[in-house]
Scaffold this active site. Sequence first.
Site, PDB file in Angstrom:
ATOM      1  N   ALA A 150      46.795  37.361  90.456  1.00  0.00           N
ATOM      2  CA  ALA A 150      45.907  38.265  91.189  1.00  0.00           C
ATOM      3  C   ALA A 150      45.932  39.632  90.495  1.00  0.00           C
ATOM      4  CB  ALA A 150      46.298  38.371  92.662  1.00  0.00           C
ATOM      5  N   HIS A 152      48.662  45.906  86.770  1.00  0.00           N
ATOM      6  CA  HIS A 152      49.241  44.949  85.824  1.00  0.00           C
ATOM      7  C   HIS A 152      48.816  45.267  84.389  1.00  0.00           C
ATOM      8  CE1 HIS A 152      49.143  42.315  89.561  1.00  0.00           C
ATOM      9  NE2 HIS A 152      50.422  42.376  89.258  1.00  0.00           N
TER      10      HIS A 152
END
Length: 283
Positions: free
Chosen positions: A32, A37
């Site tokens: 996800a 990230h």
Amino acid sequence: MQIVTDPAEMQATADKLRAGRQLIGVVMTMGALHEGHLSLVNLAREHAGTIIMTLFVNPSQFGPGEDFQRYPRPFEKDAAMARSAGVDYLFAPTPEAMYPEGFQTTVSCSGITRRFEGERRPGHFDGVATIVSKLLNITRPHVAVFGEKDAQQLALIRRINRDLDMGVQIVAAPTVRENDGLAVSSRNIYLTGDERQKAPAIHRAIQHAGEMLAAGENDLKAVAAEVAGMITENTQFKLEYAAFVDEESFEPAETVVKEHEYRLLIAAAAERVRLIDNQKFRV
């Protein structure tokens, strides 16, 4: 980008990279993917030439009644984002590959984890410590990048890396925020429209704490109490904690010692999701 699902293959690949004097950086995720990230990947690239991203929704760090089954798993989208970010290897094993029949070992760290998230999510940090240890052993990195948003998790990983002589350089990445200050998280999709509007109050409370400290307030309990009041007043969230800890030991801190670093930790529960945030202060 090469996608690897077998732990033995990933480990053998990492060994070959090391033998070829390649510096390996690892970014661990549960998928996800979002901008937070990707910022970890960018930071890892500053320290290493080969980037491995792990993508694994780890069942052992979810407790009863938590969101393991509904946790988003958009694999194709995640793989495309990882590829675009310049990831070299995407390691995406199955639970069966990581926890084969007969698996019995748990890594536990009792000190750092006994309060805050550890108190509210029994077993969570044992699951984190175990899977991080496994992934470090499999990917053989020189550098591992983790976000500061999960501050207690970061402190735990630093501790097990030190205590178990893993020899990995742990790099902390600053929390990525939305334009209104809300910390980016895969779980923000669980917020209702009204909750999403009110959630930035958490960051505003953190900013207010910084202003109080800059003005000379030395009573950290008083600052935390004011932060708690601001969040409770401006949201309908259930405040679970607002507290300062010593940045090095992660022990609760109540009074300022000059030229010292502290971290304000916050957790608040909306209807379907818990929001955590934090900020480091040097005073």
